[in-house]
Design an enzyme around this catalytic site. Sequence first.
Site, mmCIF file in Angstrom:
data_model
loop_
_atom_site.group_PDB
_atom_site.id
_atom_site.type_symbol
_atom_site.label_atom_id
_atom_site.label_comp_id
_atom_site.label_asym_id
_atom_site.label_seq_id
_atom_site.Cartn_x
_atom_site.Cartn_y
_atom_site.Cartn_z
ATOM 1 C CB ILE A 21 54.591 13.709 23.570
ATOM 2 C CG1 ILE A 21 55.990 13.106 23.408
ATOM 3 C CG2 ILE A 21 54.399 14.236 24.993
ATOM 4 C CD1 ILE A 21 56.287 11.922 24.300
ATOM 5 C CE1 TYR A 56 73.785 8.048 13.396
ATOM 6 C CE2 TYR A 56 74.303 5.950 12.360
ATOM 7 C CZ TYR A 56 74.648 6.969 13.216
ATOM 8 O OH TYR A 56 75.828 6.930 13.901
ATOM 9 C CD GLU A 143 51.996 9.498 16.595
ATOM 10 O OE1 GLU A 143 51.967 8.814 17.639
ATOM 11 O OE2 GLU A 143 53.030 10.036 16.183
ATOM 12 C CB CYS A 383 70.604 -6.888 24.032
ATOM 13 S SG CYS A 383 70.111 -8.190 22.898
ATOM 14 C CG HIS A 509 66.189 -5.321 24.593
ATOM 15 N ND1 HIS A 509 67.024 -4.313 24.165
ATOM 16 C CD2 HIS A 509 66.457 -6.384 23.807
ATOM 17 C CE1 HIS A 509 67.764 -4.746 23.157
ATOM 18 N NE2 HIS A 509 67.438 -6.004 22.919
ATOM 19 C CD GLU A 511 66.046 -1.779 26.507
ATOM 20 O OE1 GLU A 511 66.275 -2.605 27.418
ATOM 21 O OE2 GLU A 511 66.541 -1.883 25.360
HETATM 22 N N1 GLN Z 1 73.522 -8.151 17.937
HETATM 23 C C1 GLN Z 1 73.199 -8.973 19.059
HETATM 24 C C2 GLN Z 1 72.347 -10.176 18.694
HETATM 25 O O1 GLN Z 1 71.747 -10.207 17.653
HETATM 26 C C3 GLN Z 1 72.510 -8.142 20.124
HETATM 27 C C4 GLN Z 1 71.211 -7.534 19.693
HETATM 28 C C5 GLN Z 1 70.753 -6.402 20.553
HETATM 29 O O2 GLN Z 1 71.545 -5.790 21.274
HETATM 30 N N2 GLN Z 1 69.484 -6.086 20.477
HETATM 31 O O3 GLN Z 1 72.258 -11.111 19.442
#
Ligand code: GLN
Length: 533
Positions: A21, A56, A143, A383, A509, A511
């Site tokens: 940040i 994790y 960084e 996804c 994705h 995002e």
């Molecule tokens: N596990 C799923 C796949 O490989 C979705 C992957 C994800 O959500 N990034 O297609």
Amino acid sequence: MTDTKYIFVTGGVVSSLGKGIISSSLGKLLQARGYKVTIQKFDPYINIDPGTLNPYEHGECYVTSDGHEADLDLGHYERFLNVPTTRANNITTGRIYQNVISKERRGDYLGKTVQVVPHITDEIKRCIRLLGSKKQFDFIITEIGGTVGDIESLPFIESVRQLRWELGKNCFCIHLAYVPYLAAAKELKTKPVQHSVKQLQELGVQPDALVLRTEHTLSENIRKKVALFCNVAEDAVIESIDAASIYEVPLLMQKEGLDKIVLQKFGLPIDTPSDLEPWKQFLDKMQQATEVVKIGLVGKYAELPDAYKSITESLHHAAAYNDRKLKLELIHSQQLTDQNIAEKLSGMDGIVIAPGFGSRGTDGKFVAIRYGRENNIPTFGICLGMQCMVIEFARNVLGYEEANSTELDRNTKHNVIDMMEEQKGISDYGGTMRLGNYECVLDKKSKAFVAYGKERIQERHRHRFEFNDRYRNEYEQAGMSCVGINPDTKLVEVVEIPAHKWFIGTQFHPEYNSTVLSPNPLFIDFIKACTKK
Ligand code: GLN
């Protein structure tokens, strides 16, 4: 600007201080003065990239448009600077060693003994300077991951030491350290900072500025003391106090004069105008919103917000632009059942079904999707979330009780989600998914088209499995349409239920492509739908 300037950011005392940040905020301030800036991250771990890491370990795995699985800090760099990063912006020890070992096997070292100094450090320095060699940027902020004193970050700090000499006046080092507050003594303590700087100095690096993370305002005395003990100018001791939002940090850093200190050291003018207007407008919107939009994010890492960093930030952007205050609840998918779902989700204005890998928590996702679908609550699947939407629809609408993805049940009778053809011969896990930007053509009658306002879009991907086209007709007849298609491979990218208020699943994705100044259209439209009563 003639010479590229290099700024290094190291961290001390504890991890998780927010180097990403601070780097992003400084980058933003320099950018606001008209400079071209990029930020890169060097991670000391041995994995080639974080793609094989469990969330994790290091939280979300971010994906760049050129298909690199990267550290989540690159997400911050993009969200702050609004400039895409590439695979050159994130290097790990693993990649450094891989390069050096390949060179050794090729015989490039001409019989020399290959050693950490100079061969590993030379490769680190080559990678640090790579983005600068193209002369596209005025400033390269680097960084260094980890904490000063860690064994694994030593070659990186040594490389910074060497670069300080090589770059001379074109180098600036910032050390970020923590000032703890002892409640019993009612005092801020600077000793850990002093020790951390001493450790850095022992490694040959003298910081030019110190950014001190603190929960309480630093007094003049404290700043003076730290400056004296650490060989740093008093005005280069910068306070970084906890902020309500990460997006306030550039303004806090501006107030503390971080950009000025940096520019001064480089001999650049400090009286040039700084245009942070668009940024401030976003902040104003975010801070002034009072009406709440309540979103439930359903995933198996609910206890670990970093696992969904880009989704949460995209929701924050979208809420602000819709003049709403985001109230986000992370809901553990493993805890959802038919019995408790109404209680868990009934107060939500919208539901996001998270991406992921493997079967843990998917049963809860099916329950949440069904609830959203049957109760006309805006539902957004990303996804694996989209794949779960497809499976749920097969089970509860098409009547294929055993429908599944071959990822979750290899022998499923109805493989409505199946492994992509080109993935079938691949056995390695690292960097082998369908990754990065791919085109998608949207159906002009769809809600997704309305959201994006155009037919052709590009979004980033990270997956191995796909919608099984054999079932497409059945879905479309029963009320779920495939409204986004890859023009080259015909792969289904977006599904939606036209009769529903807002029920969209994306194989990509979105995002990874939402920044403060350029929020993602699909998230904006989702929140907009959530606010409609
Ligand atoms: N596990 C799923 C796949 O490989 C979705 C992957 C994800 O959500 N990034 O297609």
